[in-house]
Design a protein around this motif. Structure first.
Motif, PDB file in Angstrom:
ATOM      1  N   ALA A 239      21.006   8.071  -6.302  1.00  0.00           N
ATOM      2  CA  ALA A 239      21.332   8.330  -4.815  1.00  0.00           C
ATOM      3  C   ALA A 239      20.421   9.601  -4.343  1.00  0.00           C
ATOM      4  CB  ALA A 239      22.638   8.821  -5.117  1.00  0.00           C
ATOM      5  N   ALA A 240      19.870  10.602  -5.099  1.00  0.00           N
ATOM      6  CA  ALA A 240      18.818  11.190  -4.534  1.00  0.00           C
ATOM      7  C   ALA A 240      17.534  10.723  -3.981  1.00  0.00           C
ATOM      8  CB  ALA A 240      19.003  12.248  -5.683  1.00  0.00           C
ATOM      9  N   GLU A 241      17.486   9.466  -5.379  1.00  0.00           N
ATOM     10  CA  GLU A 241      15.565   8.666  -4.786  1.00  0.00           C
ATOM     11  C   GLU A 241      16.106   7.544  -3.669  1.00  0.00           C
ATOM     12  OE1 GLU A 241      16.174   6.264  -8.032  1.00  0.00           O
ATOM     13  OE2 GLU A 241      14.681   7.921  -9.345  1.00  0.00           O
ATOM     14  N   LYS A 242      17.620   7.510  -3.394  1.00  0.00           N
ATOM     15  CA  LYS A 242      17.603   6.947  -2.275  1.00  0.00           C
ATOM     16  C   LYS A 242      16.855   7.385  -0.876  1.00  0.00           C
ATOM     17  CE  LYS A 242      20.324   2.958  -4.006  1.00  0.00           C
ATOM     18  NZ  LYS A 242      22.543   2.523  -3.960  1.00  0.00           N
ATOM     19  N   GLU A 243      18.062   8.261  -1.039  1.00  0.00           N
ATOM     20  CA  GLU A 243      18.232   9.253   0.657  1.00  0.00           C
ATOM     21  C   GLU A 243      16.517  10.339   0.370  1.00  0.00           C
ATOM     22  OE1 GLU A 243      19.445  14.062   1.013  1.00  0.00           O
ATOM     23  OE2 GLU A 243      20.248  12.631  -0.263  1.00  0.00           O
ATOM     24  N   HIS A 244      15.761  10.582  -0.691  1.00  0.00           N
ATOM     25  CA  HIS A 244      14.276  11.249  -0.448  1.00  0.00           C
ATOM     26  C   HIS A 244      13.635   9.970  -0.364  1.00  0.00           C
ATOM     27  CE1 HIS A 244      16.302  15.504  -0.313  1.00  0.00           C
ATOM     28  NE2 HIS A 244      16.923  14.258  -1.682  1.00  0.00           N
ATOM     29  N   PHE A 245      13.207   9.531  -1.410  1.00  0.00           N
ATOM     30  CA  PHE A 245      12.482   8.450  -1.129  1.00  0.00           C
ATOM     31  C   PHE A 245      12.286   6.738  -0.596  1.00  0.00           C
ATOM     32  CE2 PHE A 245      11.624   9.657  -6.426  1.00  0.00           C
ATOM     33  CZ  PHE A 245      11.679  11.074  -5.624  1.00  0.00           C
ATOM     34  N   GLY A 246      13.549   6.589  -0.031  1.00  0.00           N
ATOM     35  CA  GLY A 246      13.554   5.385   1.247  1.00  0.00           C
ATOM     36  C   GLY A 246      13.332   4.018  -0.168  1.00  0.00           C
ATOM     37  N   GLU A 247      12.476   2.988   0.640  1.00  0.00           N
ATOM     38  CA  GLU A 247      12.253   1.826   0.201  1.00  0.00           C
ATOM     39  C   GLU A 247      11.097   1.868  -1.101  1.00  0.00           C
ATOM     40  OE1 GLU A 247       8.361  -0.294   1.892  1.00  0.00           O
ATOM     41  OE2 GLU A 247       9.090   1.313   3.747  1.00  0.00           O
TER      42      GLU A 247
ATOM     43  N   GLU B  65       1.088  -1.215   0.401  1.00  0.00           N
ATOM     44  CA  GLU B  65       0.186   0.038  -0.075  1.00  0.00           C
ATOM     45  C   GLU B  65       0.848   1.265  -0.222  1.00  0.00           C
ATOM     46  OE1 GLU B  65      -3.831   1.615   1.743  1.00  0.00           O
ATOM     47  OE2 GLU B  65      -2.546  -0.156   3.091  1.00  0.00           O
ATOM     48  N   ALA B  66       0.091   2.764  -0.518  1.00  0.00           N
ATOM     49  CA  ALA B  66       1.674   3.167  -1.148  1.00  0.00           C
ATOM     50  C   ALA B  66       0.792   4.803  -0.815  1.00  0.00           C
ATOM     51  CB  ALA B  66       2.489   3.219  -2.123  1.00  0.00           C
ATOM     52  N   THR B  67       1.016   5.967  -0.320  1.00  0.00           N
ATOM     53  CA  THR B  67       0.307   6.851  -0.795  1.00  0.00           C
ATOM     54  C   THR B  67      -0.277   7.640  -2.091  1.00  0.00           C
ATOM     55  OG1 THR B  67       1.573   8.465  -0.239  1.00  0.00           O
ATOM     56  CG2 THR B  67       0.962   7.918   1.796  1.00  0.00           C
ATOM     57  N   PRO B  68      -0.933   8.024  -2.798  1.00  0.00           N
ATOM     58  CA  PRO B  68      -0.767   8.495  -3.762  1.00  0.00           C
ATOM     59  C   PRO B  68       0.793   9.068  -4.068  1.00  0.00           C
ATOM     60  CG  PRO B  68      -2.573   9.150  -3.326  1.00  0.00           C
ATOM     61  CD  PRO B  68      -1.801   8.631  -1.925  1.00  0.00           C
ATOM     62  N   LEU B  69       1.841  10.006  -3.563  1.00  0.00           N
ATOM     63  CA  LEU B  69       3.101  10.741  -3.677  1.00  0.00           C
ATOM     64  C   LEU B  69       3.697   9.341  -3.095  1.00  0.00           C
ATOM     65  CD1 LEU B  69       5.254  12.611  -3.825  1.00  0.00           C
ATOM     66  CD2 LEU B  69       4.801  12.394  -1.248  1.00  0.00           C
ATOM     67  N   GLN B  70       3.891   8.759  -2.587  1.00  0.00           N
ATOM     68  CA  GLN B  70       4.955   7.458  -3.017  1.00  0.00           C
ATOM     69  C   GLN B  70       4.824   6.473  -4.254  1.00  0.00           C
ATOM     70  OE1 GLN B  70       2.883   5.654   0.644  1.00  0.00           O
ATOM     71  NE2 GLN B  70       5.003   6.308   2.055  1.00  0.00           N
ATOM     72  N   ASN B  71       3.278   6.335  -4.496  1.00  0.00           N
ATOM     73  CA  ASN B  71       3.136   5.700  -5.396  1.00  0.00           C
ATOM     74  C   ASN B  71       3.508   6.519  -6.716  1.00  0.00           C
ATOM     75  OD1 ASN B  71       1.783   3.060  -6.943  1.00  0.00           O
ATOM     76  ND2 ASN B  71      -0.181   4.475  -7.864  1.00  0.00           N
ATOM     77  N   ALA B  72       3.766   7.504  -6.975  1.00  0.00           N
ATOM     78  CA  ALA B  72       4.327   8.248  -7.990  1.00  0.00           C
ATOM     79  C   ALA B  72       5.649   8.248  -8.391  1.00  0.00           C
ATOM     80  CB  ALA B  72       3.514  10.013  -7.755  1.00  0.00           C
ATOM     81  N   ARG B  73       6.689   7.774  -7.098  1.00  0.00           N
ATOM     82  CA  ARG B  73       7.665   7.903  -6.945  1.00  0.00           C
ATOM     83  C   ARG B  73       7.666   6.341  -7.486  1.00  0.00           C
ATOM     84  NH1 ARG B  73       8.309  10.025  -0.694  1.00  0.00           N
ATOM     85  NH2 ARG B  73       8.960  12.594  -1.687  1.00  0.00           N
ATOM     86  N   ASN B  74       7.738   4.993  -7.387  1.00  0.00           N
ATOM     87  CA  ASN B  74       8.174   4.543  -8.254  1.00  0.00           C
ATOM     88  C   ASN B  74       7.638   4.366  -9.696  1.00  0.00           C
ATOM     89  OD1 ASN B  74       8.874   2.049  -8.441  1.00  0.00           O
ATOM     90  ND2 ASN B  74       7.521   0.518  -6.777  1.00  0.00           N
ATOM     91  N   ARG B  75       7.704   5.448 -10.392  1.00  0.00           N
ATOM     92  CA  ARG B  75       7.393   4.971 -11.971  1.00  0.00           C
ATOM     93  C   ARG B  75       8.453   4.788 -12.466  1.00  0.00           C
ATOM     94  NH1 ARG B  75       7.564   9.704 -14.892  1.00  0.00           N
ATOM     95  NH2 ARG B  75       9.009  11.998 -13.245  1.00  0.00           N
ATOM     96  N   ARG B  76       7.403   3.990 -13.911  1.00  0.00           N
ATOM     97  CA  ARG B  76       8.753   4.400 -15.039  1.00  0.00           C
ATOM     98  C   ARG B  76       9.290   5.491 -15.565  1.00  0.00           C
ATOM     99  NH1 ARG B  76       8.906  -1.074 -16.700  1.00  0.00           N
ATOM    100  NH2 ARG B  76       7.617  -2.827 -15.466  1.00  0.00           N
TER     101      ARG B  76
END
Length: 169
Positions: free
Chosen positions: A153-161, A93-104
């Motif tokens: 590197a920025a994704e790992k820092e700001h988006f985490g899992e 489960e993910a918030t809309p923001l979390q879901n948008a971070r894991n996009r193609r």
């Protein structure tokens, strides 16, 4: 009069889910489908969808209902980005923001990576990331690999899992 929403009990009555393979099958025979037949069709966006009692549902949301007993409160994210991979370990489960971070990535970035694009004026690759409703530049790079590394590197820092590109075994 609106059609009723699928309940956990009704889902259990008509569907069988295998969390290891992600397959969703009919528990009962129904017109046009034998008992045990694979459920669903593929939407134009690549998601598997299933029709139960004349109402269409996204399969990953029905799977969430079957596994937890409740409809998800937010989006269901496919961790590896593959919309048809409905194995339980690939869903969260993910918030809309979390879901948008894991996009193609968009097809026109040229890099094949979200947040990395070629700037013709400077003949360099620009890396950037969206944080708190603003775009933050990560720099301009001669080599595409350096721009991609800065973005990762920025994704790992700001988006985490929820950083994209997670592999699911």
């Amino acid at each position: 009069m609106s059609k009723p929403i699928l309940t956990y009990e009704r889902a259990q009555e008509v569907l069988v889910y295998d969390p290891e393979t992600g397959s969703l099958n009919w528990r009962i025979a129904r017109p046009g489908a034998l008992k045990g037949a694979l459920v669903g069709t593929r939407s134009s966006h690549g998601y598997t969808q299933v029709e139960v009692d004349y109402r269409l549902y996204k399969a990953h949301r029905v799977i969430w209902l079957l596994m937890t007993g409740e409809w998800p409160q937010h989006h269901i994210d496919h961790i590896n980005g593959m919309r048809a991979d409905n194995r339980w370990k690939n869903l969260r489960e993910a918030t809309p923001l979390q879901n948008a971070r894991n996009r193609r990535p968009d097809k026109d970035t040229g890099s094949g990576r979200v947040g990395v694009t070629f700037v013709k004026a400077s003949s360099k690759w620009q890396a950037y990331i969206g944080i708190d409703n603003r775009t933050v530049s990560l720099g301009h790079f001669i080599e595409i690999e350096d721009a991609i590394a800065a973005r990762i590197a920025a994704e790992k820092e700001h988006f985490g899992e929820f950083a994209p590109g997670k592999a699911v075994a």
